[in-house]
Design a protein around this motif. Structure first.
Motif, PDB file in Angstrom:
ATOM      1  N   LYS A 165       6.854  -6.259  10.731  1.00 57.46           N
ATOM      2  CA  LYS A 165       8.267  -6.192  10.872  1.00 57.46           C
ATOM      3  C   LYS A 165       8.740  -7.234  11.771  1.00 57.46           C
ATOM      4  N   ASP A 166       9.822  -7.953  11.390  1.00 56.35           N
ATOM      5  CA  ASP A 166      10.366  -9.127  12.111  1.00 56.35           C
ATOM      6  C   ASP A 166       9.600 -10.397  12.195  1.00 56.35           C
ATOM      7  N   VAL A 167       8.580 -10.494  11.351  1.00 57.61           N
ATOM      8  CA  VAL A 167       7.672 -11.775  11.154  1.00 57.61           C
ATOM      9  C   VAL A 167       7.876 -12.061   9.628  1.00 57.61           C
ATOM     10  N   ARG A 168       7.870 -13.481   9.471  1.00 63.45           N
ATOM     11  CA  ARG A 168       8.157 -13.962   7.805  1.00 63.45           C
ATOM     12  C   ARG A 168       7.005 -14.077   7.342  1.00 63.45           C
ATOM     13  N   MET A 169       5.691 -13.993   7.848  1.00 65.52           N
ATOM     14  CA  MET A 169       4.536 -14.210   7.084  1.00 65.52           C
ATOM     15  C   MET A 169       4.322 -12.998   6.279  1.00 65.52           C
ATOM     16  N   LEU A 170       3.728 -13.165   4.939  1.00 66.13           N
ATOM     17  CA  LEU A 170       3.405 -12.003   4.036  1.00 66.13           C
ATOM     18  C   LEU A 170       1.822 -12.077   3.900  1.00 66.13           C
ATOM     19  N   ARG A 171       1.320 -11.007   3.827  1.00 67.13           N
ATOM     20  CA  ARG A 171      -0.041 -10.860   2.978  1.00 67.13           C
ATOM     21  C   ARG A 171      -0.014 -10.372   1.710  1.00 67.13           C
ATOM     22  N   PHE A 172      -0.795 -11.130   0.830  1.00 68.39           N
ATOM     23  CA  PHE A 172      -0.361 -10.868  -0.390  1.00 68.39           C
ATOM     24  C   PHE A 172      -1.634 -10.446  -1.151  1.00 68.39           C
ATOM     25  N   ILE A 173      -1.931  -9.092  -1.783  1.00 67.42           N
ATOM     26  CA  ILE A 173      -3.085  -8.685  -2.314  1.00 67.42           C
ATOM     27  C   ILE A 173      -2.769  -8.495  -3.683  1.00 67.42           C
ATOM     28  N   GLN A 174      -3.610  -8.986  -4.677  1.00 69.31           N
ATOM     29  CA  GLN A 174      -3.430  -8.851  -6.167  1.00 69.31           C
ATOM     30  C   GLN A 174      -4.720  -8.237  -6.510  1.00 69.31           C
ATOM     31  N   GLU A 175      -4.575  -7.372  -7.537  1.00 65.09           N
ATOM     32  CA  GLU A 175      -5.615  -6.614  -8.323  1.00 65.09           C
ATOM     33  C   GLU A 175      -5.292  -6.410  -9.737  1.00 65.09           C
ATOM     34  N   VAL A 176      -5.994  -7.082 -10.646  1.00 65.13           N
ATOM     35  CA  VAL A 176      -5.924  -6.745 -12.161  1.00 65.13           C
ATOM     36  C   VAL A 176      -7.223  -6.134 -12.584  1.00 65.13           C
ATOM     37  N   ASN A 177      -7.004  -5.915 -13.916  1.00 64.21           N
ATOM     38  CA  ASN A 177      -8.086  -5.160 -14.458  1.00 64.21           C
ATOM     39  C   ASN A 177      -8.510  -4.124 -13.897  1.00 64.21           C
ATOM     40  N   THR A 178      -7.590  -3.210 -13.358  1.00 63.93           N
ATOM     41  CA  THR A 178      -7.694  -1.911 -12.577  1.00 63.93           C
ATOM     42  C   THR A 178      -6.971  -0.845 -12.666  1.00 63.93           C
ATOM     43  N   THR A 179      -7.210   0.359 -12.547  1.00 62.04           N
ATOM     44  CA  THR A 179      -6.554   1.585 -12.764  1.00 62.04           C
ATOM     45  C   THR A 179      -6.489   2.316 -11.548  1.00 62.04           C
ATOM     46  N   THR A 180      -6.904   1.538 -10.390  1.00 61.27           N
ATOM     47  CA  THR A 180      -6.693   1.998  -9.109  1.00 61.27           C
ATOM     48  C   THR A 180      -5.369   2.187  -8.771  1.00 61.27           C
ATOM     49  N   ARG A 181      -5.200   3.293  -7.873  1.00 60.77           N
ATOM     50  CA  ARG A 181      -3.865   3.651  -7.399  1.00 60.77           C
ATOM     51  C   ARG A 181      -3.702   3.693  -6.056  1.00 60.77           C
ATOM     52  N   SER A 182      -4.474   2.784  -5.218  1.00 64.75           N
ATOM     53  CA  SER A 182      -4.505   2.706  -3.816  1.00 64.75           C
ATOM     54  C   SER A 182      -5.123   1.752  -3.522  1.00 64.75           C
ATOM     55  N   CYS A 183      -5.045   1.132  -2.003  1.00 61.06           N
ATOM     56  CA  CYS A 183      -5.555  -0.348  -1.830  1.00 61.06           C
ATOM     57  C   CYS A 183      -5.618   0.074  -0.365  1.00 61.06           C
ATOM     58  N   ALA A 184      -7.049  -0.478   0.323  1.00 55.10           N
ATOM     59  CA  ALA A 184      -6.939  -0.384   1.840  1.00 55.10           C
ATOM     60  C   ALA A 184      -6.214  -1.736   2.512  1.00 55.10           C
ATOM     61  N   LEU A 185      -5.509  -1.634   3.482  1.00 55.12           N
ATOM     62  CA  LEU A 185      -4.927  -2.719   4.406  1.00 55.12           C
ATOM     63  C   LEU A 185      -5.783  -2.859   5.405  1.00 55.12           C
ATOM     64  N   TRP A 186      -6.509  -4.020   5.836  1.00 58.46           N
ATOM     65  CA  TRP A 186      -7.289  -4.136   6.766  1.00 58.46           C
ATOM     66  C   TRP A 186      -6.796  -5.233   7.769  1.00 58.46           C
TER      67      TRP A 186
END
Length: 191
Positions: free
Chosen positions: A51-72
């Motif tokens: 929040k209040d910071v312009r930098m983003l982390r972008f995580i992309q996963e393809v060929n998956t049926t996963t409905r969750s992702c760990a943020l580390w």
């Protein structure tokens, strides 16, 4: 007016719904979501922003049926904003509604855990530690058994040789000696 053909329609992919954060810890969290029925989803894209910071982390996963992702690699006591997008063969969906969450202090995470609660991480570390300790103990015991076996073998060799040498020396010196002359030989006395 012309009617558009089927090939002219652009399929609109719906954004993920029910986006939630669970298992929030000082340095990690898990984001999960659902997709609307019928969307031909082949993957997901997650954007994570402080929040209040312009930098983003972008995580992309393809060929998956996963409905969750760990943020580390999160920072404790920090506010974050997360968006999820669906990915299909024709492109990406709009962003999901923003989801805001805050990571706790490390001390709060530890304090919230009850005394009887054991995490899988702790169980895995204990098992791994015990296996390592067991290997070390077995190696040390084998080495000690080897040392003892070598000592006994050498002791038997020394014991077998030592008494024989003493008996031989005792025989040789006793044959040639008398009580008056322990070093051996008889002296004739002059009468």
């Amino acid at each position: 007016m012309l009617k558009p053909s089927k090939s002219q329609f652009i399929y609109s992919l719906s954004p993920p719904v029910n986006v939630t954060i669970r298992e929030v810890k000082a340095n990690s969290a898990v984001v999960s979501w659902d997709i609307p029925e019928g969307d031909p989803v082949i993957g997901f894209a997650i954007t994570q922003q402080k929040k209040d910071v312009r930098m983003l982390r972008f995580i992309q996963e393809v060929n998956t049926t996963t409905r969750s992702c760990a943020l580390w690699d999160l920072e404790e006591e920090t506010d974050y904003i997360v968006h999820v997008q669906s990915i299909s063969m024709s492109g990406t969906s709009p962003l999901s509604e923003p989801l805001r969450f805050r990571t706790p202090k490390e001390a709060e995470t530890q304090a919230s855990k009850s005394e009887d609660e054991v995490t899988m991480e702790e169980v895995g570390q204990t098992t791994q530690l015990r296996a390592g300790e067991l290997i070390i103990i077995v190696v040390v015991l084998i080495m000690w058994a080897g040392v003892i076996a070598l000592f006994c073998r050498q002791y038997d060799i020394i014991k077998d040789n030592e008494p024989n040498n003493n008996k031989d020396k005792a025989k040789n010196s006793s044959e040639c000696s008398t009580p008056e002359h322990p070093t051996g030989g008889l002296l004739r006395s002059k009468v």
